[in-house]
Design an enzyme around this catalytic site. Structure first.
Site, mmCIF file in Angstrom:
data_model
loop_
_atom_site.group_PDB
_atom_site.id
_atom_site.type_symbol
_atom_site.label_atom_id
_atom_site.label_comp_id
_atom_site.label_asym_id
_atom_site.label_seq_id
_atom_site.Cartn_x
_atom_site.Cartn_y
_atom_site.Cartn_z
ATOM 1 N N PRO A 111 0.791 -1.228 0.000
ATOM 2 C CA PRO A 111 0.000 0.000 0.000
ATOM 3 C C PRO A 111 0.829 1.288 0.000
ATOM 4 O O PRO A 111 1.845 1.380 0.688
ATOM 5 C CB PRO A 111 -0.828 -0.101 1.286
ATOM 6 C CG PRO A 111 -0.110 -1.093 2.135
ATOM 7 C CD PRO A 111 0.532 -2.058 1.183
ATOM 8 N N ASN A 112 0.350 2.218 -0.783
ATOM 9 C CA ASN A 112 0.887 3.581 -0.893
ATOM 10 C C ASN A 112 2.214 3.676 -1.648
ATOM 11 O O ASN A 112 2.703 4.771 -1.903
ATOM 12 C CB ASN A 112 1.027 4.236 0.497
ATOM 13 C CG ASN A 112 -0.306 4.299 1.210
ATOM 14 O OD1 ASN A 112 -1.276 4.826 0.657
ATOM 15 N ND2 ASN A 112 -0.394 3.758 2.405
ATOM 16 N N ARG A 120 5.292 10.915 -2.502
ATOM 17 C CA ARG A 120 4.919 10.615 -1.117
ATOM 18 C C ARG A 120 6.104 10.871 -0.186
ATOM 19 O O ARG A 120 7.129 10.202 -0.276
ATOM 20 C CB ARG A 120 4.516 9.145 -1.043
ATOM 21 C CG ARG A 120 4.260 8.658 0.344
ATOM 22 C CD ARG A 120 4.207 7.140 0.386
ATOM 23 N NE ARG A 120 3.878 6.706 1.718
ATOM 24 C CZ ARG A 120 4.102 5.493 2.189
ATOM 25 N NH1 ARG A 120 4.647 4.585 1.422
ATOM 26 N NH2 ARG A 120 3.763 5.189 3.411
ATOM 27 N N TYR A 170 11.101 8.857 1.770
ATOM 28 C CA TYR A 170 11.150 7.740 0.815
ATOM 29 C C TYR A 170 11.929 8.043 -0.463
ATOM 30 O O TYR A 170 12.068 7.156 -1.309
ATOM 31 C CB TYR A 170 9.713 7.301 0.474
ATOM 32 C CG TYR A 170 8.959 6.792 1.683
ATOM 33 C CD1 TYR A 170 9.401 5.665 2.374
ATOM 34 C CD2 TYR A 170 7.827 7.454 2.162
ATOM 35 C CE1 TYR A 170 8.734 5.203 3.495
ATOM 36 C CE2 TYR A 170 7.148 6.999 3.280
ATOM 37 C CZ TYR A 170 7.600 5.869 3.946
ATOM 38 O OH TYR A 170 6.936 5.412 5.064
ATOM 39 N N ASN A 195 8.091 -5.444 -0.369
ATOM 40 C CA ASN A 195 7.909 -4.283 0.497
ATOM 41 C C ASN A 195 6.412 -4.212 0.774
ATOM 42 O O ASN A 195 5.636 -3.767 -0.074
ATOM 43 C CB ASN A 195 8.407 -2.992 -0.163
ATOM 44 C CG ASN A 195 8.305 -1.800 0.792
ATOM 45 O OD1 ASN A 195 7.654 -1.879 1.838
ATOM 46 N ND2 ASN A 195 8.947 -0.693 0.422
ATOM 47 N N ALA A 236 2.809 -0.542 5.046
ATOM 48 C CA ALA A 236 2.275 -0.555 6.409
ATOM 49 C C ALA A 236 1.738 -1.917 6.829
ATOM 50 O O ALA A 236 1.655 -2.211 8.025
ATOM 51 C CB ALA A 236 1.187 0.508 6.541
ATOM 52 N N GLU A 241 12.557 -9.168 2.615
ATOM 53 C CA GLU A 241 11.749 -8.019 3.037
ATOM 54 C C GLU A 241 12.560 -6.741 2.804
ATOM 55 O O GLU A 241 13.711 -6.660 3.222
ATOM 56 C CB GLU A 241 11.424 -8.185 4.525
ATOM 57 C CG GLU A 241 10.688 -7.009 5.128
ATOM 58 C CD GLU A 241 10.458 -7.178 6.635
ATOM 59 O OE1 GLU A 241 10.842 -8.227 7.207
ATOM 60 O OE2 GLU A 241 9.910 -6.239 7.241
ATOM 61 N N HIS A 269 12.536 -2.374 2.900
ATOM 62 C CA HIS A 269 11.939 -1.081 3.236
ATOM 63 C C HIS A 269 12.885 0.013 2.764
ATOM 64 O O HIS A 269 14.096 -0.073 2.999
ATOM 65 C CB HIS A 269 11.704 -0.944 4.743
ATOM 66 C CG HIS A 269 10.800 -2.009 5.257
ATOM 67 N ND1 HIS A 269 9.440 -1.969 5.056
ATOM 68 C CD2 HIS A 269 11.062 -3.173 5.899
ATOM 69 C CE1 HIS A 269 8.898 -3.057 5.570
ATOM 70 N NE2 HIS A 269 9.858 -3.808 6.082
ATOM 71 N N SER A 298 12.920 3.078 3.887
ATOM 72 C CA SER A 298 13.372 3.797 5.078
ATOM 73 C C SER A 298 13.888 2.800 6.110
ATOM 74 O O SER A 298 13.589 1.596 6.033
ATOM 75 C CB SER A 298 12.205 4.600 5.660
ATOM 76 O OG SER A 298 11.166 3.730 6.102
ATOM 77 N N ARG A 357 12.602 4.697 13.156
ATOM 78 C CA ARG A 357 11.396 5.523 13.077
ATOM 79 C C ARG A 357 10.475 5.247 14.274
ATOM 80 O O ARG A 357 10.946 4.792 15.311
ATOM 81 C CB ARG A 357 10.707 5.282 11.716
ATOM 82 C CG ARG A 357 11.610 5.664 10.532
ATOM 83 C CD ARG A 357 10.923 5.444 9.205
ATOM 84 N NE ARG A 357 9.757 6.300 9.063
ATOM 85 C CZ ARG A 357 8.815 6.128 8.126
ATOM 86 N NH1 ARG A 357 8.931 5.138 7.258
ATOM 87 N NH2 ARG A 357 7.793 6.951 8.047
HETATM 88 C C1 DQA Z 1 7.961 1.279 4.205
HETATM 89 C C2 DQA Z 1 7.964 1.517 5.729
HETATM 90 C C3 DQA Z 1 6.576 1.327 6.317
HETATM 91 O O1 DQA Z 1 6.603 1.592 7.713
HETATM 92 C C4 DQA Z 1 5.599 2.286 5.668
HETATM 93 O O2 DQA Z 1 4.301 2.050 6.175
HETATM 94 C C5 DQA Z 1 5.622 2.220 4.190
HETATM 95 C C6 DQA Z 1 6.907 2.131 3.512
HETATM 96 C C7 DQA Z 1 9.323 1.613 3.576
HETATM 97 O O3 DQA Z 1 9.540 1.218 2.435
HETATM 98 O O4 DQA Z 1 10.158 2.285 4.203
HETATM 99 O O5 DQA Z 1 4.597 2.304 3.531
HETATM 100 O O6 DQA Z 1 7.686 -0.092 3.972
#
Ligand code: DQA
Length: 149
Positions: A10-11, A18, A23, A74, A77, A98, A100, A102, A107
């Site tokens: 998501p997102n 974003r 990011y 990835n 959330a 996995e 990410h 960030s 965080r």
């Molecule tokens: C994320 C980190 C997650 O906490 C966040 O909700 C994201 C992006 C990252 O790529 O850093 O949507 O997965």
């Protein structure tokens, strides 16, 4: 040729616009192109999918069994909430790296927990889009060049 699924949750379709301070400014199509190019150099055929819907991600993980040798994930959330994604990964027994963008451990506390980590081969966090390429390197080393689905 080894087939690898690069799955974004998501997102992540909004990458580039974003929270670029968190990011970065690369877009999802940029990330996917980088993966395809790097994958090719490793002898991998890369398929990419992004969804904002948990069930679509679960279906994609199920479908990867038999068609892909591994997954770069990835989960956005959903990483911090989804027992269902964890169960899907455990069910297919495919190596999952996995990723990410960030550093989730630097965080908010709620981002420190990952439901993916216990069922993943490993986790790469904090290196921006490069993390996806490191994940492909890790899968390549794990699978061995030229082997897999
Ligand atoms: C994320 C980190 C997650 O906490 C966040 O909700 C994201 C992006 C990252 O790529 O850093 O949507 O997965």
């Amino acid at each position: 040729m080894t087939s690898i699924l690069v799955l974004n949750g998501p997102n992540l379709n909004l990458l580039g616009t974003r929270q670029p301070d968190v990011y970065g400014s690369v877009t999802l199509p940029d990330v996917e192109e980088m993966c395809e190019t790097h994958g090719k150099s490793l002898g991998m055929k890369i398929s990419c999918l992004q969804s904002n819907h948990e069930g679509v991600l679960i279906d994609a993980i199920h479908a990867a069994k038999g068609s892909h040798a591994g997954i770069v994930l990835n989960a956005g959330a959903f990483t911090h909430t989804s027992v269902a994604l964890m169960d899907a990964i455990a069910s297919v027994e495919l190596p999952v790296v996995e990723v990410h963008l960030s550093n989730i451990h630097a965080r908010e506390a709620f981002r420190h927990k990952s439901f993916i980590a216990p069922v993943a081969l490993g986790q790469i966090a904090g290196f921006g889009a490069t993390g996806y390429l490191l994940a492909l390197d890790a899968l390549s080393a794990h699978l061995g060049r030229g082997r897999g689905a």
